[in-house]
Design a protein around this motif. Structure first.
Motif, PDB file in Angstrom:
ATOM      1  N   VAL B  38      15.904  55.030 -25.471  1.00 23.38           N
ATOM      2  CA  VAL B  38      14.750  54.490 -24.765  1.00 23.38           C
ATOM      3  C   VAL B  38      13.880  55.635 -24.276  1.00 23.38           C
ATOM      4  CG1 VAL B  38      13.955  52.978 -22.938  1.00 23.38           C
ATOM      5  CG2 VAL B  38      16.179  52.587 -23.977  1.00 23.38           C
ATOM      6  N   ARG B  42       7.437  55.928 -22.040  1.00 19.57           N
ATOM      7  CA  ARG B  42       6.688  54.937 -22.820  1.00 19.57           C
ATOM      8  C   ARG B  42       6.852  53.538 -22.203  1.00 19.57           C
ATOM      9  NH1 ARG B  42       4.544  51.584 -24.716  1.00 19.57           N
ATOM     10  NH2 ARG B  42       3.885  51.045 -26.823  1.00 19.57           N
ATOM     11  N   VAL B  43       8.083  53.261 -21.733  1.00 21.59           N
ATOM     12  CA  VAL B  43       8.330  51.954 -21.140  1.00 21.59           C
ATOM     13  C   VAL B  43       7.487  51.770 -19.887  1.00 21.59           C
ATOM     14  CG1 VAL B  43      10.059  50.516 -19.991  1.00 21.59           C
ATOM     15  CG2 VAL B  43      10.656  51.741 -22.072  1.00 21.59           C
ATOM     16  N   GLY B  46       4.167  51.121 -20.728  1.00 24.19           N
ATOM     17  CA  GLY B  46       4.041  49.801 -21.342  1.00 24.19           C
ATOM     18  C   GLY B  46       4.114  48.670 -20.350  1.00 24.19           C
ATOM     19  N   LEU B  47       4.807  48.905 -19.229  1.00 28.53           N
ATOM     20  CA  LEU B  47       4.977  47.809 -18.272  1.00 28.53           C
ATOM     21  C   LEU B  47       3.639  47.305 -17.757  1.00 28.53           C
ATOM     22  CD1 LEU B  47       8.208  48.646 -16.285  1.00 28.53           C
ATOM     23  CD2 LEU B  47       7.822  46.938 -18.056  1.00 28.53           C
ATOM     24  N   ARG B  49       0.967  47.280 -19.486  1.00 26.72           N
ATOM     25  CA  ARG B  49       0.476  46.427 -20.558  1.00 26.72           C
ATOM     26  C   ARG B  49       1.185  45.070 -20.537  1.00 26.72           C
ATOM     27  NH1 ARG B  49       1.269  50.167 -25.074  1.00 26.72           N
ATOM     28  NH2 ARG B  49      -0.107  51.797 -24.344  1.00 26.72           N
ATOM     29  N   GLY B  50       2.498  45.137 -20.253  1.00 24.02           N
ATOM     30  CA  GLY B  50       3.262  43.885 -20.171  1.00 24.02           C
ATOM     31  C   GLY B  50       2.709  42.990 -19.077  1.00 24.02           C
ATOM     32  N   PHE B  53      -0.356  41.491 -20.148  1.00 26.25           N
ATOM     33  CA  PHE B  53      -0.142  40.406 -21.090  1.00 26.25           C
ATOM     34  C   PHE B  53       0.270  39.129 -20.368  1.00 26.25           C
ATOM     35  CE2 PHE B  53       2.608  37.978 -23.930  1.00 26.25           C
ATOM     36  CZ  PHE B  53       1.690  37.694 -24.915  1.00 26.25           C
ATOM     37  N   PHE B 229      -2.428  41.721 -31.379  1.00 29.53           N
ATOM     38  CA  PHE B 229      -1.525  42.643 -30.695  1.00 29.53           C
ATOM     39  C   PHE B 229      -1.909  44.082 -30.990  1.00 29.53           C
ATOM     40  CE2 PHE B 229       1.768  39.222 -30.309  1.00 29.53           C
ATOM     41  CZ  PHE B 229       1.865  39.316 -28.931  1.00 29.53           C
ATOM     42  N   TYR B 232      -4.550  45.266 -28.919  1.00 28.78           N
ATOM     43  CA  TYR B 232      -4.283  45.038 -27.496  1.00 28.78           C
ATOM     44  C   TYR B 232      -5.193  43.957 -26.911  1.00 28.78           C
ATOM     45  CZ  TYR B 232      -1.518  49.270 -27.812  1.00 28.78           C
ATOM     46  OH  TYR B 232      -0.597  50.188 -28.179  1.00 28.78           O
ATOM     47  N   PHE B 234      -4.841  41.051 -25.555  1.00 25.99           N
ATOM     48  CA  PHE B 234      -3.791  40.164 -25.049  1.00 25.99           C
ATOM     49  C   PHE B 234      -4.303  38.766 -24.732  1.00 25.99           C
ATOM     50  CE2 PHE B 234      -1.446  44.135 -23.551  1.00 25.99           C
ATOM     51  CZ  PHE B 234      -0.734  44.187 -24.722  1.00 25.99           C
TER      52      PHE B 234
ATOM     53  N   MET C 131       6.953  41.581 -31.820  1.00 25.24           N
ATOM     54  CA  MET C 131       5.601  42.147 -31.874  1.00 25.24           C
ATOM     55  C   MET C 131       5.090  42.434 -30.472  1.00 25.24           C
ATOM     56  SD  MET C 131       2.997  40.391 -34.481  1.00 25.24           S
ATOM     57  CE  MET C 131       3.457  38.728 -34.536  1.00 25.24           C
ATOM     58  N   LEU C 132       5.269  41.424 -29.636  1.00 30.12           N
ATOM     59  CA  LEU C 132       4.807  41.526 -28.258  1.00 30.12           C
ATOM     60  C   LEU C 132       5.532  42.654 -27.536  1.00 30.12           C
ATOM     61  CD1 LEU C 132       3.695  40.443 -25.561  1.00 30.12           C
ATOM     62  CD2 LEU C 132       5.451  38.710 -25.626  1.00 30.12           C
ATOM     63  N   THR C 135       4.574  46.250 -28.374  1.00 32.09           N
ATOM     64  CA  THR C 135       3.375  46.751 -27.687  1.00 32.09           C
ATOM     65  C   THR C 135       3.684  47.078 -26.227  1.00 32.09           C
ATOM     66  OG1 THR C 135       2.743  44.453 -27.472  1.00 32.09           O
ATOM     67  CG2 THR C 135       1.474  45.759 -29.010  1.00 32.09           C
ATOM     68  N   VAL C 136       4.610  46.347 -25.638  1.00 33.19           N
ATOM     69  CA  VAL C 136       4.899  46.589 -24.226  1.00 33.19           C
ATOM     70  C   VAL C 136       5.874  47.749 -24.056  1.00 33.19           C
ATOM     71  CG1 VAL C 136       5.942  45.625 -22.162  1.00 33.19           C
ATOM     72  CG2 VAL C 136       4.414  44.233 -23.539  1.00 33.19           C
ATOM     73  N   LEU C 137       7.030  47.688 -24.738  1.00 34.60           N
ATOM     74  CA  LEU C 137       8.090  48.672 -24.503  1.00 34.60           C
ATOM     75  C   LEU C 137       8.040  49.840 -25.465  1.00 34.60           C
ATOM     76  CD1 LEU C 137      11.030  46.169 -24.029  1.00 34.60           C
ATOM     77  CD2 LEU C 137       9.799  47.367 -22.229  1.00 34.60           C
ATOM     78  N   GLY C 138       7.174  49.773 -26.456  1.00 35.49           N
ATOM     79  CA  GLY C 138       7.160  50.806 -27.467  1.00 35.49           C
ATOM     80  C   GLY C 138       8.130  50.442 -28.566  1.00 35.49           C
ATOM     81  N   LEU C 142      15.209  48.787 -28.115  1.00 29.26           N
ATOM     82  CA  LEU C 142      15.134  48.025 -26.869  1.00 29.26           C
ATOM     83  C   LEU C 142      14.269  46.782 -27.060  1.00 29.26           C
ATOM     84  CD1 LEU C 142      16.032  47.999 -23.926  1.00 29.26           C
ATOM     85  CD2 LEU C 142      13.892  49.148 -23.352  1.00 29.26           C
TER      86      LEU C 142
END
Lengths: 280, 263, 266
Positions: B38, B42-43, B46-47, B49-50, B53, B229, B232, B234, C131-132, C135-138, C142
């Motif tokens: 992991v 990046r996570v 990304g959060l 972005r999550g 979304f 996607f 981006y 969303f 897919m989703l 984009t979020v977690l890379g 995971l």
């Protein structure tokens, strides 16, 4: 109705109306002294099962009081109800064992009301409970069956486990719902005898629903006849003559034949149905 | 009387086997978890972005790409209907052939082979091959979904036919009926109700699948979703997902109504 | 002369409904086929058999040596499926208890919410979840694990809550009658009854998840699908065949294993 000190259980004006509109109990009043075995007879749909289930509130009564040693069970909050249920052991028609658990776990589940959640989940029962469970299994004739799974037993054996489960609660009263309806005639007698012996040994009162009038007369100290949700007879077994039976069950030639066991087998399904409706 | 010890009997009686299995399970879990690589940086990135979304579900954007969404959904639906109809039509003979009590051995083996082939590979893998053959577009999607439908329906049909009451078939045969008449009067009435239910169910599955095979170019809403996607967008992606959920729920409701009417 | 008695299987109205149904179905099919056909380049389709033959000739023989680079992706695929199933299971079990009519704490609030979770999870294919999540977690495992878990919630949740609703209510009553609390009723009367169903459902879903995790790599969520996508993109067909063989072997093995385990449970 006056409540006296030696009354164990007093029902006052107990009524139950199911959401479907069926009035299963109409204003039933009954008092049971400690140590007395009372048999409840009546035709299918008379409200026998409902009456027993209203006592420990597996069915919520619509009106009336259920006094256990003077305390109204019908008004108790959840925690109080749990404590009251510990004092009332219940024995079921189809045994109602948890089929996939062992005999021992089934018996010990009678102690759940006394245990906290984690202890019971991790199966860490107190040594006293385990000793009591072994003793009871011995007493009901199932020594050596402790680690058998419940679904591997015969009907009579299962009912013995059910009896042990009810007794390990150290109850003051047994609520017994058609204990023999799924058993053959010989086993039926053995089971009834066992229940009555144990009541005598431990000084327990009991309310027993039963279809088989002959069996009821043989074992009861007192018989209560229920018809359409109302008590129509209350007296010693000796008083139960043909005219009284007619009052309870309707017209029939009572002298011609003893009640047969085949009748029992197909005359019982009304109560589970109603329960299902009540739950729905 | 001394207290007797009691503990619940374990699930697996042999203590060595029990401990060995527990140990093996623990070791596997450890190995599996440590194999996840992991990139936390990046996570974390990304959060946001999550969150964006998730928030976009509150304000899905049906409008700005409505043209694409509409086109994709219509394409998905037409692929679904066409593929289900073709798939079922082809599945019926295959299913009959794969029923041991009706078909001669060589036909049985052949039909079972077709079913196994169709069921083994994911729709999307089949789609890759069909796209290579037919070129990009919904025809590859229809071929994919129809192929998957054959395996699904034929297998269940064959099992149903193998389970029918032979006495009813015998009774029809005893009247002097021909083989097709036996099928119509002795077999079909017994398997029909469940077949109709299963077909509606497969319609439902085909729609869901039609939403993903677009990823490899086999037409349908999947391509639109993938693009959304990638850019981006969303709000648009959320809108597409909501449309998919709505259609799936609608068809599920419809299939439950159909199945209830049949019983 | 007496009239000849008429017998029909369906009365006039039923017959009409059936005919209308057929006509509607045929029209729907015609419309669908036209839509598909309009969007298709039939020129390309015309030489599909040439393409297919060409592809097939390129696909055999498979590039066996490529297998040594597939072990790691296969291991990842297995882990995505297993860990995803476990994670999904951990969420699905409480959701199922909230959704079952006989165990939900509130029919007005908790049950609809749980059903909504189940329905949304079921409606969305794990590839869309992937897919989703990519984009979020890379890109990576995971995202694949979480995608598998999210899709499994609905599947396990639905089958489990149906199993919970089918349990024998008298066993529950018997435990209630001993004075057990709600949680104790759950662990002593309900859990033993649904355990075999839960185990069967989990293994079944694990088997499905193995198949699904073989393709998650197509959108970047780890596993053998990454190699597949890469090979397809460079038209390395012998590698594609090798990957297909590897996937086929894995799927067959997992199906065999899950059938064995389910057989042992029942």
């Amino acid at each position: 109705m006056q409540v006296s000190a030696d009354d164990l259980l007093v029902l006052e004006g107990l009524s139950k109306r199911y959401p479907t509109g069926d009035r299963a109990l109409r204003d039933v009043s009954l008092r049971l002294p400690a140590g007395q075995v009372t048999m409840l007879i009546g035709p299918s749909g008379a409200g026998k099962s409902t009456l027993i289930r209203c006592v420990n509130r597996l069915v919520e009564p619509t009106a009336g009081r259920v006094l256990l040693r003077g305390e109204d069970v019908a008004r108790l909050p959840a925690s109080g109800l749990r404590r009251a249920r510990r004092r009332m052991g219940m024995i079921f028609q189809e045994y109602a064992l948890v089929e996939r658990l062992t005999v021992m776990e089934n018996v010990l589940s009678g102690r759940l009301g006394y245990l906290d959640f984690w202890r019971s989940t991790l199966r860490r029962y107190p040594a006293d409970d385990i000793a009591a469970a072994f003793a009871l299994l011995e007493r009901v004739g199932l020594g050596g069956f402790a680690d058998k799974r419940a679904d591997a037993l015969s009907g009579g054996q299962r009912q013995r486990v059910g009896i042990a489960r009810a007794l390990i609660q150290s109850p003051e009263i047994l609520l017994v719902d058609e204990p023999t309806a799924s058993l053959d005639p010989k086993t039926s007698r053995q089971i009834m005898r066992l229940i009555c012996e144990l009541c005598a040994e431990k000084g327990l009162a009991a309310i027993v629903n039963i279809h088989d009038v002959a069996l009821a007369k043989m074992f009861a100290q007192r018989i209560v006849g229920l018809r359409a949700g109302e008590i129509v007879f209350d007296g010693p077994p000796a008083d139960l003559g043909p005219d009284i039976l007619t009052r309870i069950y309707g017209e029939e030639d009572w002298t011609a034949a003893r009640e047969t066991d085949e009748d029992d087998a197909d005359e019982r399904p009304e109560d589970p149905l109603r329960l299902a409706e009540a739950r729905a | 009387m001394s207290a007797r010890a009691w503990s619940p009997p374990p699930l697996i009686a042999n203590p060595w086997l029990r401990r060995g299995l527990a140990l093996a399970a623990a070791a596997y879990l450890l190995a599996a978890v440590s194999s996840i690589e992991v990139n936390w940086e990046r996570v974390r990135e990304g959060l946001d972005r999550g969150a964006a979304f998730v928030a976009s579900f509150a304000r899905p954007d049906f409008v700005s790409r409505w043209g694409d969404i509409h086109e994709g959904i219509v394409e998905s639906l037409s692929m679904t209907f066409a593929a289900t109809a073709i798939g079922i039509a082809l599945a019926l003979p295959v299913g009959l052939g794969a029923a041991r009590n009706l078909a001669p051995a060589p036909v049985y083996a052949l039909c079972r082979g077709v079913i196994a082939l169709s069921r083994t590979f994911q729709e999307i893998i089949v789609a890759i091959l069909f796209v290579a053959m037919f070129g990009f577009g919904p025809l590859a999607g229809v071929a994919t979904l129809a192929f998957a439908t054959i395996g699904f329906i034929a297998k269940l049909l064959a099992e149903d036919i193998e389970d029918i009451d032979p006495a009813q078939v015998e009774a029809i045969r005893a009247t002097g009926a021909t083989w097709p008449q036996i099928l119509v009067y002795g077999v079909a009435p017994q398997v029909m109700p469940r077949m109709v239910g299963l077909s509606v169910y497969r319609l439902d599955i085909n729609f869901r699948e039609s939403a993903v095979i677009g990823i490899v170019g086999a037409g349908g809403i999947g391509a639109t979703l993938n693009t959304a996607f990638d850019r981006y967008e969303f709000d648009t992606a959320a809108a597409i997902i909501l449309v998919i959920i709505a259609i799936v729920m609608g068809s599920e409701y419809l299939s439950s109504v159909v199945r209830r009417r049949l019983q | 002369m007496t009239a000849v008695p008429v017998w029909r299987k369906r009365n006039r109205r039923e017959a009409l409904t059936v005919w209308l149904g057929w006509i509607a179905g045929i029209l729907l099919f015609a419309w669908s086929w036209k839509a598909v056909s309009d969007a298709t380049m039939w020129v390309f389709v015309a030489d599909a058999h040439i393409q297919a033959a060409d592809m097939l000739s390129r696909m055999v023989p498979p590039r066996w040596s490529y297998m040594e680079r597939l072990w790691r992706p296969l291991w990842d695929t297995l882990n995505i499926a297993t860990l995803g199933t476990l994670l999904g299971l951990a969420i699905a079990v409480p959701v199922a208890f909230l959704a079952a009519r006989n165990t939900t704490p509130s029919r007005a609030f908790a049950r609809p919410l749980a059903l909504l979770i189940i329905v949304s999870s079921r409606s969305i294919n794990s590839l869309i979840w992937a897919m989703l999540l990519v984009t979020v977690l890379g890109p990576g495992m995971l995202a694949g694990i979480v995608a598998i878990a999210l899709r499994s919630i609905g599947f396990i949740g639905k089958l489990l809550y149906e199993a919970i609703e089918e349990i024998d209510p008298t066993q529950v009553e018997a435990i209630q009658a001993t004075g057990a609390s709600r949680l104790q009723v759950l662990t002593h009367a309900i859990a033993p009854q649904v355990m075999p169903a839960l185990a069967g459902i989990s293994v079944y879903r694990w088997d499905i998840n193995i198949r699904e995790s073989t393709v998650l790599g197509l959108v970047g969520a780890g596993g053998i699908g990454l190699q597949l996508m890469a090979s397809v993109n460079v038209l390395a067909w012998p590698q594609v065949t090798m990957i297909f063989i590897a996937i086929l072997a894995t799927v067959v093995a997992s199906e065999w294993l899950s059938a064995k385990v389910r057989h042992a449970i029942i």
